[in-house]
Structures are given as C-alpha cells and as structure tokens.
Design an enzyme around this catalytic site. Structure first.
Site, PDB file in Angstrom:
ATOM      1  N   HIS A   1     -10.096 -77.187  19.881  1.00 17.30           N
ATOM      2  CA  HIS A   1      -9.083 -76.763  18.916  1.00 17.30           C
ATOM      3  C   HIS A   1      -7.759 -77.444  19.199  1.00 17.30           C
ATOM      4  O   HIS A   1      -7.396 -77.635  20.355  1.00 17.30           O
ATOM      5  CB  HIS A   1      -8.867 -75.239  19.004  1.00 17.30           C
ATOM      6  CG  HIS A   1     -10.091 -74.458  18.691  1.00 17.30           C
ATOM      7  ND1 HIS A   1     -11.139 -74.326  19.580  1.00 17.30           N
ATOM      8  CD2 HIS A   1     -10.448 -73.770  17.581  1.00 17.30           C
ATOM      9  CE1 HIS A   1     -12.084 -73.586  19.021  1.00 17.30           C
ATOM     10  NE2 HIS A   1     -11.699 -73.245  17.810  1.00 17.30           N
TER      11      HIS A   1
ATOM     12  N   LYS B   1     -17.953 -78.287  17.267  1.00 17.64           N
ATOM     13  CA  LYS B   1     -16.954 -77.657  16.385  1.00 17.64           C
ATOM     14  C   LYS B   1     -15.565 -78.205  16.713  1.00 17.64           C
ATOM     15  O   LYS B   1     -15.141 -78.157  17.869  1.00 17.64           O
ATOM     16  CB  LYS B   1     -16.947 -76.136  16.580  1.00 17.64           C
ATOM     17  CG  LYS B   1     -15.856 -75.461  15.759  1.00 17.64           C
ATOM     18  CD  LYS B   1     -15.632 -74.008  16.134  1.00 17.64           C
ATOM     19  CE  LYS B   1     -14.413 -73.469  15.406  1.00 17.64           C
ATOM     20  NZ  LYS B   1     -13.943 -72.194  15.941  1.00 17.64           N
TER      21      LYS B   1
ATOM     22  N   ARG C   1     -11.782 -75.851   4.328  1.00 14.87           N
ATOM     23  CA  ARG C   1     -12.592 -74.639   4.464  1.00 14.87           C
ATOM     24  C   ARG C   1     -13.465 -74.435   3.218  1.00 14.87           C
ATOM     25  O   ARG C   1     -14.595 -73.981   3.306  1.00 14.87           O
ATOM     26  CB  ARG C   1     -11.686 -73.420   4.661  1.00 14.87           C
ATOM     27  CG  ARG C   1     -10.880 -73.472   5.962  1.00 14.87           C
ATOM     28  CD  ARG C   1     -10.040 -72.212   6.064  1.00 14.87           C
ATOM     29  NE  ARG C   1      -9.231 -72.129   7.259  1.00 14.87           N
ATOM     30  CZ  ARG C   1      -9.651 -71.702   8.437  1.00 14.87           C
ATOM     31  NH1 ARG C   1     -10.909 -71.336   8.596  1.00 14.87           N
ATOM     32  NH2 ARG C   1      -8.840 -71.622   9.462  1.00 14.87           N
TER      33      ARG C   1
ATOM     34  N   SER D   1      -9.110 -64.887  11.957  1.00 13.79           N
ATOM     35  CA  SER D   1      -9.088 -65.319  13.358  1.00 13.79           C
ATOM     36  C   SER D   1      -8.270 -66.596  13.503  1.00 13.79           C
ATOM     37  O   SER D   1      -8.047 -67.060  14.615  1.00 13.79           O
ATOM     38  CB  SER D   1     -10.511 -65.545  13.870  1.00 13.79           C
ATOM     39  OG  SER D   1     -11.152 -66.546  13.109  1.00 13.79           O
TER      40      SER D   1
ATOM     41  N   GLN E   1      -7.233 -68.882   6.928  1.00 13.41           N
ATOM     42  CA  GLN E   1      -8.645 -68.523   6.716  1.00 13.41           C
ATOM     43  C   GLN E   1      -8.774 -67.600   5.494  1.00 13.41           C
ATOM     44  O   GLN E   1      -8.192 -66.524   5.475  1.00 13.41           O
ATOM     45  CB  GLN E   1      -9.139 -67.776   7.951  1.00 13.41           C
ATOM     46  CG  GLN E   1     -10.623 -67.578   8.053  1.00 13.41           C
ATOM     47  CD  GLN E   1     -10.950 -66.940   9.409  1.00 13.41           C
ATOM     48  OE1 GLN E   1     -10.817 -65.738   9.593  1.00 13.41           O
ATOM     49  NE2 GLN E   1     -11.363 -67.758  10.344  1.00 13.41           N
TER      50      GLN E   1
ATOM     51  N   LYS F   1       6.439 -80.971 -11.439  1.00  9.20           N
ATOM     52  CA  LYS F   1       6.193 -81.263 -12.856  1.00  9.20           C
ATOM     53  C   LYS F   1       6.902 -82.528 -13.341  1.00  9.20           C
ATOM     54  O   LYS F   1       6.445 -83.177 -14.276  1.00  9.20           O
ATOM     55  CB  LYS F   1       6.624 -80.076 -13.729  1.00  9.20           C
ATOM     56  CG  LYS F   1       5.680 -78.897 -13.665  1.00  9.20           C
ATOM     57  CD  LYS F   1       6.122 -77.841 -14.662  1.00  9.20           C
ATOM     58  CE  LYS F   1       5.189 -76.647 -14.639  1.00  9.20           C
ATOM     59  NZ  LYS F   1       5.408 -75.737 -15.765  1.00  9.20           N
TER      60      LYS F   1
ATOM     61  N   ASP G   1       2.067 -76.263 -21.723  1.00 13.63           N
ATOM     62  CA  ASP G   1       2.924 -75.071 -21.832  1.00 13.63           C
ATOM     63  C   ASP G   1       3.315 -74.801 -23.284  1.00 13.63           C
ATOM     64  O   ASP G   1       3.438 -73.648 -23.696  1.00 13.63           O
ATOM     65  CB  ASP G   1       4.208 -75.263 -21.001  1.00 13.63           C
ATOM     66  CG  ASP G   1       3.946 -75.057 -19.510  1.00 13.63           C
ATOM     67  OD1 ASP G   1       2.955 -74.394 -19.165  1.00 13.63           O
ATOM     68  OD2 ASP G   1       4.733 -75.580 -18.693  1.00 13.63           O
TER      69      ASP G   1
ATOM     70  N   GLY H   1       3.600 -62.008 -21.440  1.00 16.81           N
ATOM     71  CA  GLY H   1       3.500 -63.357 -20.889  1.00 16.81           C
ATOM     72  C   GLY H   1       2.100 -63.800 -20.486  1.00 16.81           C
ATOM     73  O   GLY H   1       1.855 -65.000 -20.336  1.00 16.81           O
TER      74      GLY H   1
END
Ligand code: NAP
Length: 502
Positions: A124, A149, A189, A210, A214, A302, A338, A469
């Site tokens: 890690h 891992k 993920r 954890s 996540q 935008k 929009d 809205g």
C-alpha cells in the site's frame, strides 16, 4: 474467485465484528476480516468461532492483520506479526490471508508452514501512486504468494492510468487486486473487475470504509453494476470538481440499467481538464483503451473544456458553455442541454410566445433560460439584485432589467434562477413574497433541493400552477442520454432515481 465484491469488516467491538461477518456474507461475494481492528486475543476468538459449524461462513474469507505504518489500525511490531503468522491455525477457515510484502518476503525465507496458495501479497501507498508499480508487481509476483494486491493513493485522476496499466500488465500472470484510494481513484474501483482485476472492495455502509474513496457494496453492485460491466462496456461520466454531490450518476445509471445496457456512468473528479481530456477522453491522444462514449460537464469546467472540443453546436456556442460531450469517431462534439432541459418542461405547461416572463437572477441558468425564451419570443424582464451585472445579459437577449424588489406580480410566468430557497443556502426563504405572486399563472423554481421550495409552496397558496427544478435536472439529462445513445431516455426511471434520493 472471480468478479468479486469484497466487504471489509471494520468493527472494533468483538460482538459487532462477529455479527457483521454474517451481514457482509449476505450482501457481498467475499468478506475481509480486518483483524487489526481487534486485539490479537479477540481475533483469535473470532478465528476459533469460525470453526464452529453454526458459525461457518459460506462465502470466501480474507484475513488481514495490518500494522499501522502500512495502513492498519494497530501498532503491531514486525516480530509480533511474524509470530502471528507462524502460529496461525486458521488456514482451513479462511480462503486467503492478506500479508504485506515485507512479511511475505520474510516468511518466504523461513521454514514456517505457510499455505502460500492462500496468500495475497499486499503493498500500500497512502501518499501517492508511484511510477514503478509494474516493477513492484513483478517483485511481488516473484514471491510464493498466489495473488498480488497493490493499493495506492490517487491525488489526481491521472494517477488511475497507472493502476489500469498494472492490471493490463498482470494479464496471464498472477491474479491482481489493484486500486487507487481517494475520490479521484473511484474509477479504478468501479472498472477494476471489467478490466481483469480479481476483486474490488465495497464497504457495508457509508462510514464503514476500510480506505478512503471506497464505495458501498450496494453502490458497486446496484448503481455501477460492476459485476455486469464487460471490458467493452460503454463508459459515460460527469467531470467536475467537486463531483461527489452530483445526481447525474443516479439518473444515468438507472437509465442504463433499465435498458439493460452494458454500460456505466461514473463521477470523475477532475481538477485539470486539459490533462484529463488528453489522457482519458480524446480518441486521438488518450492513453486509456476504453469505450468512453460521452461526458456530462459541470462546474468548474463548462467553459474551460471548450478549447478541447472539435465541434461545438450552435446552442452551446450561443450560451458559451458546454455541458455535454459526445465522442463521435475521432472527434469530440460539444452540446448544451440546459436550454432544452429548462424550457421543454415549461413548453409542456404553457405557451410562452408573447407571455410576460419574469426571470429572477442573472447567472448561468438565467442565461440558458433567456436563450430558450428568446427563441420562443417571450416578453422577458430580468429581475436582479445587481442591475449592472444583469445588464449584459439583458442586452444580449434584448430584454429589460428591473430590481428584484420592484417585482409585484407583473408577469404571467415567474422563474427563479437564484439559489434563494435552496437546501444548505437559504432553505425556507423565497425570492418573491406571497402577495406578489397573485395573478402569476405559473411559477417555476429551478432549485431541486428541496423538491418543494418555499417559493413553490407560496405559489400554490396564491393559486399559481407550479413547476420544480427536478423537471430541468431530468430534462437536461434525458437529452444527454439521447445524444450519447441515440435512444429516447427512460424519463420516468430517471425521475424516480433522482427523486427518491432528494
Ligand atoms: P449562478 O450562475 O451563480 O447565478 C446565481 C444568480 O442568483 C446570480 O444572478 C446572483 O446574483 C443571484 N443571487 C444569488 N444569491 C442571491 C440573493 N440572495 N438575492 C438575489 N439574487 C441572488 O447560479 P446558476 O447556475 O444560475 O444557478 C442558480 C440556481 O439554479 C442554483 O442555485 C440551482 O439550484 C438552480 N439550478 C438548477 C438546475 C436544474 O437542473 N434544476 C440547473 C442549474 C441551476 P449576483 O450575480 O448578484 O450574485
């Protein structure tokens, strides 16, 4: 094990830890026992109890006993970890033991009886995603462990590229679990399984993570449908910063699911739009081989995305903002949905041609509204607190301005384009007092949290028709969906997805 969502147990009390194992077993495909959340004595009790037939767990179990300096919960000395694994007697009740690289390399030099076919060798980095992940994978794959891992911290979305390269590199070699922690790492993920990683982690509930970033098991399974997505599945998403509050993933994923489409819509937390477009989006430059089909674009990108778009459509040009990107062949096409999202629901309630319309506020959404209304030849007045700021908008659309206080009901339609009344801003307040609503036929509030604002409540009381809205939120998303897929969007499904979560 294949295509697995694994739920870590992160309880610090023994009885809740035990109870959560069985809860996790019901909702996830595998359960990770985070032994470092308990004392060593409590952990030994848990392992022993798993041998009792009535406590037996049917789903695969991973046992982790991680020291604090490698992301665990407790200070565990190297020698105590060594002793723990040397004396470990629970190999028959677990499917895998997650053992950190330093310990794996040490154990490999001993004669201790380690069931290497059950070992995940893990590493890690909680600070960053280094550039040497492939060399690190090769070193870890050289150990006797069965699985590798690697989990790193994504500080920016570009870091995800190295995780995907790693997964690609591991193809045909030892199975890999690879992910980037933190919000910018979410795509690793959500896409890991479809790209060949062995598993992805999901928390049992918000707050039980954890590691940072996540998602919950339910989000991975039901919202992002990570187990159903194929390697060639269509990818859509929203780029913005912040982006975690966006309702767009709820609407678009519900739409994709209802049409049984092999696709997913993800939030992309992007700080640098240029490098994101270059590395992930533009077919001519992107480094990730994926089936990205389109993007929603939200604050603050935008405007800044426009220089990277090959073809900007007329409405987006007129508004000066792109909220939708469609990938067509080798080109990026930019649109602004929009306007149609804002004005179509209005068209369905009233013919605005020649109608007196009071636009309240003079910001970005007022601009989209004014453009749509000018095309429909409505008689518009912009009511604003700062007339100097409102004047350029009025000039552009050849309308009038007036101070907000001067509004006394002299309109057929009143549209709130300010945040007044919005949850977290000024909920309960209204830009117009109830007396001034008498005689107005239709009141439209662009705010969608809450769904019924004080303005809309007052408007009903004053006998006006009302429009909230959510209509615009769903309307602009439905148009995006049509542009990306060529299909009519399942508007009811999208509406339910977003309304239930208000
Ligand atoms: P914006 O660009 O920041 O513009 C906000 C406008 O409201 C500005 O003219 C601002 O005036 C005015 N204003 C702000 N606070 C005010 C106050 N206390 N009194 C009077 N005027 C005030 O924001 P926007 O993008 O147009 O969004 C406005 C609202 O529309 C948002 O709060 C959001 O809820 C809603 N919205 C909804 C959708 C949808 O899909 N339903 C889409 C976009 C926006 P100054 O320039 O003087 O500050």
């Amino acid at each position: 094990m294949n295509s697995i969502i694994c739920a870590p147990i992160t309880e610090t009390k023994l009885h809740t830890f035990l109870a959560k194992i069985h809860e996790a077993e019901r909702i996830a495909d595998a359960v990770e026992l985070r032994g470092d959340y308990l004392t060593e004595g409590e952990l030994t009790f848990v392992i022993k109890s798993l041998f009792v037939p009535s406590q037996k767990v049917q789903k695969p179990l991973i046992l982790t006993y991680r020291p604090r300096e490698q992301g665990g919960q407790k200070d565990i000395m190297f020698n105590d970890r060594l002793r723990f694994w040397r004396k470990f007697g629970g190999w028959n009740v677990i499917t895998y033991a997650d053992i950190e690289l330093d310990m794996v390399e040490r154990l490999a030099k001993t004669r201790f009886r380690i069931r290497w076919e059950k070992v995940i060798c893990s590493w890690h980095d909680f600070a960053e995603t280094p550039y040497d992940l492939i060399a690190r994978y090769d070193r870890m794959a050289d150990t006797p462990a069965a699985v590798v891992k690697i989990a790193t911290k994504a500080n920016r979305i570009g870091d995800c590229l190295r995780i995907f390269e790693l997964i690609e590199h591991a193809k045909g070699k030892k199975p890999v679990i690879a992910l980037a922690m933190g919000l910018p790492g979410l795509m690793t993920r959500a896409l890991a399984l479809s790209r060949g990683a062995m598993l992805t982690f999901g928390s049992l509930r918000p707050g039980a993570e954890s590691a940072s970033g996540q998602p919950t098991v339910a989000e991975l399974r039901d919202l992002y449908r990570v187990k159903e997505l194929s390697r060639d599945g269509e990818i859509f998403g929203v780029i913005g910063n912040p982006v975690s509050h966006s309702r767009s993933p709820l609407m678009h994923n519900a739409a994709l699911k209802s049409l049984n489409r092999d696709g997913v819509y993800l939030p992309f937390e992007v700080d640098d739009v240029a490098s994101f477009v270059c590395g992930f989006v533009h077919p001519k430059t992107r480094k990730l081989d994926w089936n990205l089909r389109g993007l929603s674009v939200t604050i603050p990108h935008k405007l800044s995305i426009i220089p990277f778009i090959d073809v900007v459509d007329a409405t987006a040009k007129a508004i000066g903002a792109v909220n939708t990107v469609v990938i067509e062949g080798d080109e990026l096409h930019g649109y602004n949905t929009d306007v149609i999202g804002a004005v179509k629901p209005l068209d369905e309630m009233i013919n605005v041609k020649g109608a007196r319309v009071a636009v309240i506020g003079a910001g970005g959404s007022a601009r989209a509204i004014c453009y749509g209304l000018s095309q429909r030849e409505a008689d518009v007045t912009i009511y604003a607190r700062d007339l100097k700021k409102a004047q350029p908008l009025a000039d552009e659309f050849k309308t009038r301005t007036a101070s907000l206080e001067s509004f006394k009901g002299q309109a057929d339609v009143a549209i709130n384009c300010t945040p007044i009344g919005m949850h977290g801003h000024s909920e309960g307040q209204s830009p117009i007092n109830v007396e001034s609503l008498k005689g107005v036929k239709l009141v439209y509030d662009l705010i969608y949290t809450p769904e019924e604002t004080a303005l809309l409540r007052d408007a009903k009381q004053a006998g006006c028709r009302t429009l909230g809205g959510l209509a615009m939120l769903v309307g602009q998303a439905a148009e995006q969906f049509r542009l990306w897929t060529g299909l009519e969007a399942p508007v009811d499904v999208m509406w339910r997805a977003v309304s239930m979560n208000s």
